[in-house]
Write a protein that holds these residues in place. Structure first.
Motif, PDB file in Angstrom:
ATOM      1  N   ALA A  13     -22.284  -3.526 -87.471  1.00 62.33           N
ATOM      2  CA  ALA A  13     -23.595  -3.604 -86.828  1.00 62.33           C
ATOM      3  C   ALA A  13     -24.191  -2.217 -86.626  1.00 62.33           C
ATOM      4  N   LEU A  14     -23.382  -1.284 -86.143  1.00 62.86           N
ATOM      5  CA  LEU A  14     -23.851   0.075 -85.900  1.00 62.86           C
ATOM      6  C   LEU A  14     -24.273   0.751 -87.196  1.00 62.86           C
ATOM      7  N   ALA A  15     -23.448   0.626 -88.235  1.00 60.04           N
ATOM      8  CA  ALA A  15     -23.766   1.256 -89.516  1.00 60.04           C
ATOM      9  C   ALA A  15     -25.023   0.662 -90.129  1.00 60.04           C
ATOM     10  N   MET A  16     -25.182  -0.657 -90.035  1.00 58.30           N
ATOM     11  CA  MET A  16     -26.368  -1.290 -90.602  1.00 58.30           C
ATOM     12  C   MET A  16     -27.628  -0.882 -89.857  1.00 58.30           C
ATOM     13  N   LEU A  17     -27.577  -0.859 -88.545  1.00 61.01           N
ATOM     14  CA  LEU A  17     -28.756  -0.469 -87.772  1.00 61.01           C
ATOM     15  C   LEU A  17     -29.192   0.950 -88.124  1.00 61.01           C
ATOM     16  N   LEU A  18     -28.236   1.852 -88.276  1.00 60.00           N
ATOM     17  CA  LEU A  18     -28.572   3.242 -88.558  1.00 60.00           C
ATOM     18  C   LEU A  18     -29.042   3.458 -89.993  1.00 60.00           C
ATOM     19  N   SER A  19     -28.395   2.780 -90.958  1.00 57.38           N
ATOM     20  CA  SER A  19     -28.609   3.160 -92.358  1.00 57.38           C
ATOM     21  C   SER A  19     -29.447   2.202 -93.188  1.00 57.38           C
ATOM     22  N   GLU A  20     -29.710   0.991 -92.693  1.00 60.47           N
ATOM     23  CA  GLU A  20     -30.581   0.115 -93.490  1.00 60.47           C
ATOM     24  C   GLU A  20     -31.979   0.726 -93.541  1.00 60.47           C
ATOM     25  N   PRO A  21     -32.696   0.534 -94.649  1.00 63.26           N
ATOM     26  CA  PRO A  21     -34.053   1.091 -94.754  1.00 63.26           C
ATOM     27  C   PRO A  21     -34.972   0.496 -93.697  1.00 63.26           C
ATOM     28  N   CYS A  22     -36.012   1.234 -93.370  1.00 68.89           N
ATOM     29  CA  CYS A  22     -36.946   0.780 -92.336  1.00 68.89           C
ATOM     30  C   CYS A  22     -37.571  -0.563 -92.701  1.00 68.89           C
ATOM     31  N   ALA A  23     -37.758  -0.815 -93.993  1.00 69.20           N
ATOM     32  CA  ALA A  23     -38.345  -2.079 -94.425  1.00 69.20           C
ATOM     33  C   ALA A  23     -37.479  -3.272 -94.039  1.00 69.20           C
ATOM     34  N   LEU A  24     -36.173  -3.032 -93.822  1.00 74.16           N
ATOM     35  CA  LEU A  24     -35.258  -4.099 -93.415  1.00 74.16           C
ATOM     36  C   LEU A  24     -34.963  -4.048 -91.912  1.00 74.16           C
TER      37      LEU A  24
ATOM     38  N   THR B 191     -19.672   9.573 -79.147  1.00 73.13           N
ATOM     39  CA  THR B 191     -19.025   8.326 -78.740  1.00 73.13           C
ATOM     40  C   THR B 191     -20.086   7.307 -78.349  1.00 73.13           C
ATOM     41  N   VAL B 192     -19.977   6.107 -78.915  1.00 68.11           N
ATOM     42  CA  VAL B 192     -20.960   5.045 -78.691  1.00 68.11           C
ATOM     43  C   VAL B 192     -20.237   3.778 -78.244  1.00 68.11           C
ATOM     44  N   GLY B 193     -20.764   3.113 -77.231  1.00 68.74           N
ATOM     45  CA  GLY B 193     -20.175   1.873 -76.740  1.00 68.74           C
ATOM     46  C   GLY B 193     -21.019   0.656 -77.072  1.00 68.74           C
ATOM     47  N   ARG B 194     -20.460  -0.510 -76.798  1.00 67.34           N
ATOM     48  CA  ARG B 194     -21.117  -1.769 -77.133  1.00 67.34           C
ATOM     49  C   ARG B 194     -22.474  -1.915 -76.458  1.00 67.34           C
ATOM     50  N   GLN B 195     -22.545  -1.610 -75.173  1.00 72.44           N
ATOM     51  CA  GLN B 195     -23.802  -1.816 -74.458  1.00 72.44           C
ATOM     52  C   GLN B 195     -24.893  -0.867 -74.937  1.00 72.44           C
ATOM     53  N   GLN B 196     -24.514   0.301 -75.425  1.00 70.34           N
ATOM     54  CA  GLN B 196     -25.512   1.203 -75.994  1.00 70.34           C
ATOM     55  C   GLN B 196     -26.120   0.609 -77.258  1.00 70.34           C
TER      56      GLN B 196
END
Length: 329
Positions: A184-195, A270-275
């Protein structure tokens, strides 16, 4: 005779039993169209699926046949016709006369009903080291395929329905994720803005970072593994799981790990779930990552907020509720 399971039913099988990722000795070779033509499912075989250990498959069961005329009227079955030649070991025998298609074929058939972002998420799972379970659970598992294998399969079978979407999805799948939240974290950061993503460069996932033999640190290991890592920027994100990163011993080990990476010149966030579950906090994370990578964060897609909301609901269905307890940690 036999039942060839495909589409979401094949994914359910891979999620249910990690042993299904290894082909059992088969009486058939499935490298050519003529061999697959030997398969002619019978109604009684569908009735016996549950008693033979496949009762976990949800209805309807998706089944592949080589010719249209092999289909017949029966409840609880969706037919997929595949008349083209298949690569070696594209279909695997997992029980007597019960066969499972490869992950590439399963995703190809899934693409006929899935949004490209849903297909990418499935790709993260099959190219990663986990499988989803019931509810919010997941378990560790071996990788079943790779983004390059998905891309090659889509190219070779470019005339097949769904191949264009599979080819597009393969471009954005990153191998090596160890959990749904890392995906989820990787997709949110790296998917293109169009997605609906932030359009940042894709990380490497669970990347090994070797420590020099003379690091000068008394407690350092030979290597550490970064959850998300950008080698050029020497920047890493550690996902701080609520389940696995608790307890004094674990907290101490994490501190030693972060200190060792910092000693190597690797900056660690460091990133947590709630962030991740919070829209505003995830925006802040994206800004920090963009600055660390030296990559401008430019979101110029009309309606990006709505697309981001849709992406969040895909990568974690509880995305709008940051306070919900989630087994994904």
């Amino acid at each position: 005779m036999g039942v060839v399971i495909t589409d979401i039913s094949a994914l359910e099988a891979y999620r249910h039993d990690s042993g299904f990722s290894v082909a059992l000795p088969s009486r058939h070779s499935f490298g050519k169209r003529a061999s697959l033509a030997l398969m002619r499912p019978r109604a009684v075989e569908f009735a016996e699926l549950s008693s033979r250990g496949f009762g976990f498959l949800s209805a309807p069961v998706h089944v592949m046949v080589p010719r249209k005329e092999m289909r017949f009227q029966t409840d609880g079955v969706v037919w997929h016709v595949c008349s083209s030649e298949l690569p070696q070991r594209a279909v695997r025998e997992v029980a007597h006369d019960i066969f499972l298609v490869s992950p590439e074929i399963a995703l190809l058939h899934c693409s006929l009903r899935k949004d490209v972002r849903e297909l990418i998420l499935l790709g993260f799972e099959l190219c990663g080291a986990y499988r989803l379970g019931e509810g919010d659970s997941f378990r560790k598992a071996d990788r079943l395929t790779s983004p390059s294998a998905l891309a090659r399969f889509a190219q070779v079978h470019s005339k097949a329905r769904g191949s264009a979407l599979l080819s597009r999805a393969a471009k954005y799948v990153v191998a090596g994720s160890a959990s749904p939240m890392e995906s989820a974290l990787a997709m949110l950061l790296s998917e293109p803005c169009a997605l609906g993503g932030y359009g940042l460069p894709a990380p490497r996932m669970n990347e090994r970072i070797d420590m020099p033999s003379k690091s000068g640190l008394s407690q350092s290991k030979r290597y550490y593994v970064a959850d998300l890592y950008w080698p050029r920027a020497r920047f890493a994100i550690e996902y701080d799981s609520d389940c696995w990163h608790t307890g004094s011993d674990r907290i101490a080990a994490d501190a030693v790990r972060r200190n060792a990476l910092l000693h190597m010149g690797v900056r660690v966030l460091t990133v947590g779930r709630q962030q991740i579950a919070s829209v505003s906090k995830m925006d802040d994370i994206a800004k920090i990552v963009a600055r660390a990578l030296g990559h401008p964060l430019r979101i110029r897609v009309k309606g990006w907020g709505e697309r981001n909301r849709e992406l969040r609901e895909i990568v974690f269905p509880w995305g709008k509720d940051a306070d919900r307890n989630c087994f994904w940690c």
